[in-house]
Design a protein around this motif. Structure first.
Motif, PDB file in Angstrom:
ATOM      1  N   VAL A 333       0.690  -1.085  -0.061  1.00 34.33           N
ATOM      2  CA  VAL A 333       0.090  -0.052   0.026  1.00 34.33           C
ATOM      3  C   VAL A 333       0.917   1.298  -0.144  1.00 34.33           C
ATOM      4  O   VAL A 333       0.497   2.355  -0.784  1.00 34.33           O
ATOM      5  N   GLU A 334       2.113   1.158   0.725  1.00 32.36           N
ATOM      6  CA  GLU A 334       2.694   2.383   0.776  1.00 32.36           C
ATOM      7  C   GLU A 334       3.332   2.623  -0.693  1.00 32.36           C
ATOM      8  O   GLU A 334       3.472   3.772  -1.111  1.00 32.36           O
ATOM      9  N   TRP A 335       3.711   1.523  -1.282  1.00 31.47           N
ATOM     10  CA  TRP A 335       4.330   1.743  -2.586  1.00 31.47           C
ATOM     11  C   TRP A 335       3.352   2.299  -3.779  1.00 31.47           C
ATOM     12  O   TRP A 335       3.757   3.210  -4.531  1.00 31.47           O
ATOM     13  N   GLN A 336       2.053   1.826  -3.423  1.00 30.73           N
ATOM     14  CA  GLN A 336       0.992   2.270  -4.441  1.00 30.73           C
ATOM     15  C   GLN A 336       0.776   3.876  -4.192  1.00 30.73           C
ATOM     16  O   GLN A 336       0.533   4.463  -5.230  1.00 30.73           O
ATOM     17  N   LEU A 337       0.594   4.117  -2.957  1.00 31.80           N
ATOM     18  CA  LEU A 337       0.500   5.459  -2.812  1.00 31.80           C
ATOM     19  C   LEU A 337       1.571   6.364  -3.034  1.00 31.80           C
ATOM     20  O   LEU A 337       1.105   7.465  -3.481  1.00 31.80           O
ATOM     21  N   SER A 338       2.807   6.009  -2.952  1.00 37.85           N
ATOM     22  CA  SER A 338       3.947   6.647  -3.247  1.00 37.85           C
ATOM     23  C   SER A 338       3.900   6.880  -4.604  1.00 37.85           C
ATOM     24  O   SER A 338       4.102   8.161  -5.254  1.00 37.85           O
ATOM     25  N   THR A 339       3.679   6.143  -5.552  1.00 33.90           N
ATOM     26  CA  THR A 339       3.757   5.805  -7.069  1.00 33.90           C
ATOM     27  C   THR A 339       2.880   7.057  -7.590  1.00 33.90           C
ATOM     28  O   THR A 339       2.740   7.322  -8.750  1.00 33.90           O
ATOM     29  N   MET A 340       1.796   7.012  -6.804  1.00 35.29           N
ATOM     30  CA  MET A 340       0.908   8.252  -7.283  1.00 35.29           C
ATOM     31  C   MET A 340       1.021   9.421  -7.066  1.00 35.29           C
ATOM     32  O   MET A 340       0.395  10.554  -7.562  1.00 35.29           O
ATOM     33  N   ASN A 341       2.243   9.978  -6.470  1.00 35.87           N
ATOM     34  CA  ASN A 341       2.634  11.308  -5.969  1.00 35.87           C
ATOM     35  C   ASN A 341       2.593  12.135  -7.176  1.00 35.87           C
ATOM     36  O   ASN A 341       2.422  13.429  -7.358  1.00 35.87           O
ATOM     37  N   ASN A 342       3.084  11.741  -8.474  1.00 34.64           N
ATOM     38  CA  ASN A 342       3.384  12.556  -9.606  1.00 34.64           C
ATOM     39  C   ASN A 342       2.389  12.535 -10.643  1.00 34.64           C
ATOM     40  O   ASN A 342       2.227  12.920 -11.718  1.00 34.64           O
TER      41      ASN A 342
END
Length: 471
Positions: A333-342
């Motif tokens: 979940v951390e990875w999915q949310l982080s990859t959405m930042n841009n």
């Protein structure tokens, strides 16, 4: 009366969630009410440990699983928290950076509990109440009742408060030799589903059982990770007491973390300035409703559906709403949310990790707080949000439904939904967008929720009544 709280967490010494907040506040307000409340917990290596002065209170030893350990009890010297805080130091076991997450957690926390009871056995007097919190101290009621070493403590009432029944501290029966010698006829008070279950044992052996909201107590009878029948059987000694919040810490008029202090009379201006600062910090559009999520990124909090839900909302309501997420937990979940930042500049930002200062800023600057929890025994975030005039948007479960009234109901001030699903959250966000456009309605909701007192005074009285019922 003298109350000793036994816990794995206590804010600001160490906190992973609501347990830390509760144990960091309840004893302070019990002392203000005229009691003598103390806390004992493991000596985690945290910033608070190194920034404060400690006195050695006791030195002792313990045996666990054939191993011998020396332990030291240290006490915070100035009582700066409003109560005596004691730490148990067992070299190599408790002096670690993290509170949880080690392969030997069961062993570590049993050693902690044995050390606490060895220390208590050396007291010249006895506390009136031993108040245990969650499974990390769940074997104390059994050991006081049945272990030969602690017979002198048998007259001391034990209370167990269940902050989250999903975690139970299971220990295989092949590790039963870890426990101090006890009456073998009493093994049934340790067992649940052919394993040693510290939480189940506490429910069986403690004099009273409390949960952190009324609705959560009822939910445990049909959703408690395998303990449903036990809660039904022991319901006669179970009591729901809603947690409070520390109004000294969570106060928008004095909060040290805020860019602009505010109260009920200037809530619109105050929240606008804090939102402006927050949005500037993270590059978000301050003209649209800002929805914040603050918490652990785990299944209980429905964090697993957040990435897809936010994508659907930001595509379906283009440029109509912004999200700011802070939390840590499941790495996927951390990875999915982080990859959405841009992907959504100006309308989305996720910050992975725990940040106390940022959480205060988000309560003050956010317009809505999203809590789609599948399980929420009490929930403190929605009470913090209300204190800061941030509209709680919550799933109807546990303490969330005990504290938030939907804006469609009489005197309603929040947004509630029934399912942790993309559809329900999408619809709730659309309601949030509409009420955001109605300045008068939004202001009325903010002023109403900010006047609700979720302080500890009433909660302290309810705990006192429980204590008195067993004395």
């Amino acid at each position: 009366m003298e109350i000793l709280h036994v816990s794995a967490e206590c804010y600001p010494m160490a906190k992973a969630g609501g347990l830390g907040d509760v144990v960091g506040a309840l004893p302070k307000y019990q002392n203000k009410a005229g009691h003598i409340a103390k806390v004992v917990m493991p000596m985690h290596r945290t910033k608070f440990l190194y920034e404060n002065k400690w006195d050695v209170d006791f030195k002792g030893y313990l045996h666990i699983g054939g191993q011998y350990y020396n332990f030291t009890i240290i006490k915070e010297a100035s009582q700066k928290l409003g109560f005596d805080l004691y730490l148990v130091d067992i070299n190599g076991l408790l002096d670690r950076d993290k509170i949880y997450g080690y392969d030997d957690d069961s062993y570590r926390y049993l050693a902690f509990q044995i050390a606490v009871l060895n220390w208590l056995s050396a007291w010249e007097h006895r506390p009136d109440i031993i108040h245990c919190h969650d499974h990390h101290s769940g074997l104390i009621p059994f050991m006081i009742k049945n272990c030969f070493d602690y017979r002198k403590l048998q007259s001391v009432p034990t209370i167990i408060t269940i902050h989250n029944a999903q975690y139970q501290g299971w220990i295989g029966w092949d590790k039963s030799y870890w426990l101090p010698a006890y009456d073998n006829w009493k093994t049934g008070e340790l067992d649940w589903n052919n394993t040693i279950n510290p939480l189940a044992s506490a429910i069986k052996c403690a004099w009273k059982v409390t949960t952190v909201s009324w609705s959560y107590l009822n939910e445990l009878k049909y959703n408690s990770n395998g303990l449903e029948a036990l809660f039904e059987y022991e319901k006669g000694k179970c009591i729901g007491i809603l947690n409070g919040i520390d109004n000294d810490v969570w106060n928008p008029e004095t909060d040290i973390y805020l860019k602009k202090h505010f109260g009920i009379d200037d809530v619109t201006e105050g929240k606008a300035l804090n939102k402006q600062s927050l949005c500037k910090q993270f590059g978000l559009n301050e003209e649209v409703p800002l929805i914040v999520f603050i918490g652990r990124l785990v299944g209980e909090k429905a964090a697993d559906i957040l990435p897809e839900t936010i994508k659907v909302i930001l595509h379906g309501m283009k440029d109509a709403v912004a999200f700011l997420i802070v939390g840590s937990g499941d790495t996927a979940v951390e990875w999915q949310l982080s990859t959405m930042n841009n992907l959504y500049p100006g309308y989305y930002k996720a910050v992975i990790g725990y940040n106390e200062a940022l959480s205060h800023e988000m309560y003050a600057g956010g317009d809505f707080l999203l809590m789609p929890s599948r399980v929420e025994p009490c929930g403190l975030n929605q009470m913090y949000a209300m204190r800061y005039g941030t509209v709680p948007m919550v799933r109807s479960t546990g303490g969330l439904q005990d504290t938030v009234t939907d804006m469609g109901d009489p005197n309603g001030f929040g947004i509630r939904f029934n399912h942790a699903s993309i559809h329900d959250i999408y619809y709730s966000v659309s309601r949030a967008v509409e009420v955001f456009k109605d300045d008068n309605h939004l202001l009325a909701m903010r002023k109403h929720m900010m006047q609700i007192n979720h302080g500890w005074d009433k909660t302290v009285d309810e705990y006192t009544a429980v204590y008195q019922s067993v004395l």
